[in-house]
Design a protein around this motif. Structure first.
Motif, short mmCIF file in Angstrom:
data_model
loop_
_atom_site.label_atom_id
_atom_site.label_comp_id
_atom_site.label_asym_id
_atom_site.label_seq_id
_atom_site.Cartn_x
_atom_site.Cartn_y
_atom_site.Cartn_z
N UNK A 21 0.93 -1.42 0.07
CA UNK A 21 0.19 -0.04 0.02
C UNK A 21 0.80 1.36 -0.05
N UNK A 22 2.13 1.16 0.36
CA UNK A 22 3.14 2.53 0.48
C UNK A 22 3.55 2.58 -0.85
N UNK A 23 3.81 3.71 -1.45
CA UNK A 23 4.35 4.06 -2.75
C UNK A 23 5.59 4.58 -2.47
N UNK A 24 6.49 4.34 -3.37
CA UNK A 24 8.03 4.88 -3.43
C UNK A 24 8.11 6.38 -3.76
N UNK A 25 9.04 6.96 -3.55
CA UNK A 25 9.13 8.37 -3.81
C UNK A 25 8.48 8.87 -5.18
N UNK A 26 8.76 8.08 -6.20
CA UNK A 26 8.34 8.44 -7.62
C UNK A 26 6.84 8.61 -7.53
N UNK A 27 6.33 7.69 -6.68
CA UNK A 27 4.72 7.54 -6.65
C UNK A 27 4.27 6.74 -7.79
N UNK A 28 5.00 5.89 -8.52
CA UNK A 28 4.59 5.17 -9.60
C UNK A 28 4.57 3.51 -9.17
N UNK A 29 5.17 3.32 -8.14
CA UNK A 29 5.22 1.68 -7.83
C UNK A 29 5.20 1.63 -6.27
N UNK A 30 4.75 0.69 -5.81
CA UNK A 30 4.49 0.34 -4.40
C UNK A 30 6.17 -0.03 -3.88
#
Length: 587
Positions: A21-30
């Motif tokens: 449920x938590x996205x990476x910094x780029x907001x594209x992938x969990x």
């Protein structure tokens, strides 16, 4: 949750949900990768232990591909360890093993496995149905996938060779391995001819008795050629053995191999002559017209068939060429965001390859890439094939190649002809030409030489003046002779003069054709297959290694070594401590 806590496990479900449920910094992938391993392994494991019927679940593609990779590299031992030494699905004696593909309904209530996975049989079936082949052909399936997955990318083609153990083998199913195969059809033709000879030998006298004599006569012709080949090979091997023995620099292992080869060839030669005599004897028993059925020769033919098959296998084994190296062509996306950085598209077992042949093989792959709309940036190789990086398909790529060709042109010309190229001749109309025509020697230079001679200059004076003019004034104190460290002879002096004139002429000629060698040391060409600018280069690691070696030996004068220290500590440079220092420690 109660079971996890009771068995001392962490809050796995919460952590898994948080990672997904938590996205990476780029907001594209969990944070937890969903599109690739290990998500497929976790998904299949959960489905496996929750399913009452294994036929209702399927293995995710990413996990299946990972299993294929591991099995192809490590084989059955990995599979056993991966599934577990006590692998089973049901505790009852009648239950089938997890790896059985025939089981229609399997209960996982009492399954004992390390990691749920597909069976070895399924993996082997995947390999058999794959579009990837084990032949020397271009793997067009890899090119197709690469073109579809990265339609706008630039691709590099790379060739790399490695050593392999030399050895020819033939399986019980008469399949060959270990041969040189450059995908030119030569090996396939040789194998087809071998199979045809074996089939003819096995059917000798079994189909049409009226054609026995013709078949035996054809066999005699083949035996004659085989015996001639064996005699020639035996002579060559004996000569090689004698030369190595006299040189006293031979290795014991090589001498033992040659000794065994002499023994094998001698035995084959003797067997061939024996078979030849027996075939002649059988022909003498046959009537001149139709075969008389009262003549009993089946036993002789049966014996001949067995001997001929064995003999053919022995002769062909010595006609085959064993590969000593493997050439692998790979394609690599210029961006190279993630592994694998290079994908193999062709593997060729070879013994020796010229630069021209490597270029021909590379052009075939480039042609297939262009057909699929792939943009080819260039071709990179290691240090084995030097001319690939200096000489293109249609012209030189560097001024170093121009210089090399100019030097090679005059390396073997004799003194009289060289002098004739610099000897002016004046015709009745006053036109000045060279005694030996040469486009690199201009008429203006010939007129100047003629004026020097009218002033009393000797041929040697002329040559000295020309030799000085070939070197710019600032470099005349460091002039390089034709052979470094050796004073130039008169013929070498002329070669230096004419090579420099040829170099200048070629640079001007290429400049007129739009190749700016006066401005650039390296000018890529437009590839005839790709139709776009194409770069030829050596693998960066080898270039870096030579640069580092030169630096450790002192390097050029006025070199700012502190700049290398700066780039060494730059995380984006990719420069290693090993290349600069020669130590095994990697910075």
């Amino acid at each position: 949750m109660v079971q996890l806590k009771a068995n001392g496990r962490g809050n796995v479900l919460y952590n898994l949900a948080k990672g997904i449920g938590t996205l990476r910094e780029d907001g594209q992938e969990s944070r937890f990768p969903i599109k690739r391993m290990p998500m497929g392994l976790i998904e299949y494991s959960a489905d496996f232990f929750a399913a009452d019927n294994l036929q209702s679940i399927s293995c995710p593609l990413d996990y299946r591909l990972w299993q294929q990779t591991m099995y192809s590299n490590f084989g059955q031992k990995w599979s056993i360890l991966h599934h577990g030494p006590m692998c089973r699905v049901n505790s009852s004696p009648q239950a089938s093993d997890i790896q059985s593909d025939d089981t229609r309904r399997q209960c996982t209530m009492n399954a004992l496995v390390n990691i749920p996975a597909v069976s070895e049989r399924s993996l082997r079936r995947d390999f058999g149905s794959s579009a990837i082949t084990i032949t020397a052909e271009i793997q067009v399936a890899v090119l197709d996938d690469a073109a579809i997955s990265h339609p706008n990318s630039w691709w590099w083609l790379k060739a790399d060779g490695c050593d392999i153990n030399k050895g020819l083998k033939e399986s019980v199913q008469q399949k060959w391995s270990g041969d040189v195969d450059l995908n030119d059809g030569h090996l396939q033709k040789q194998y087809e001819a071998y199979q045809k000879r074996l089939d003819s030998a096995k059917k000798l006298g079994l189909e049409d008795r009226n054609k026995i004599k013709d078949q035996l006569q054809m066999l005699l012709n083949d035996l004659t050629k085989d015996i001639e080949f064996l005699n020639s090979e035996l002579t060559n091997v004996n000569n090689e053995y004698s030369e190595k023995l006299q040189s006293r620099q031979h290795k014991e292992k090589e001498m033992i191999k040659l000794t065994w080869k002499v023994k094998e060839l001698s035995d084959l030669n003797e067997n061939g002559r024996e078979i030849f005599s027996q075939v002649n004897l059988i022909i003498s028993k046959l009537p001149t017209e139709e075969c008389d059925r009262s003549v009993n020769i089946p036993r002789d033919l049966h014996e001949i068939r067995q001997k001929v098959c064995t003999f053919i296998k022995g002769v062909v084994r010595h006609q085959r060429i064993a590969a000593t190296h493997l050439l692998v062509f790979m394609i690599s996306n210029e961006e190279r965001h993630k592994k694998p950085y290079a994908l193999p598209v062709q593997c060729l077992p070879y013994k020796g390859l010229s630069d021209a042949k490597v270029r021909e093989l590379a052009n075939e792959i480039i042609h297939e890439m262009v057909r699929r709309g792939m943009k080819v940036a260039g071709f990179t190789t290691d240090g084995e094939w030097n001319s690939l990086r200096s000489k293109g398909n249609t012209r030189p790529l560097t001024i170093l190649q121009v210089r090399s060709e100019a030097r090679a042109k005059y390396s073997h010309i004799k003194l009289a002809r060289l002098a004739g190229m610099l000897t002016p001749v004046c015709d009745s109309d006053g036109n000045v030409t060279g005694k030996v025509p040469n486009l690199a020697v201009s008429n203006i230079l010939l007129m100047e030489i003629l004026s020097w001679k009218k002033e009393g200059a000797t041929d040697q004076d002329v040559f000295i003046r020309l030799r000085e003019r070939t070197v710019p004034p600032a470099y005349r104190d460091t002039v390089h002779n034709w052979i470094d460290g050796k004073d130039e002879t008169p013929v070498e002096q002329l070669r230096s003069i004419l090579a420099q004139l040829e170099y200048t002429y070629q640079i001007n000629a290429w400049q007129a054709k739009g190749v700016p060698f006066k401005d650039y040391v390296y000018v890529p060409e437009i590839h005839p297959k790709a139709g776009m600018e194409f770069c030829e280069r050596e693998d960066d690691g080898h270039i870096l290694k030579r640069i580092g070696q030169s630096l450790r030996q002192g390097g050029p004068r006025n070199l700012q070594l502190e700049r290398f220290e700066e780039v060494l500590h730059d995380s984006k440079a990719g420069l290693t401590y090993t290349a600069l220092s020669g130590n095994s420690h990697i910075k």
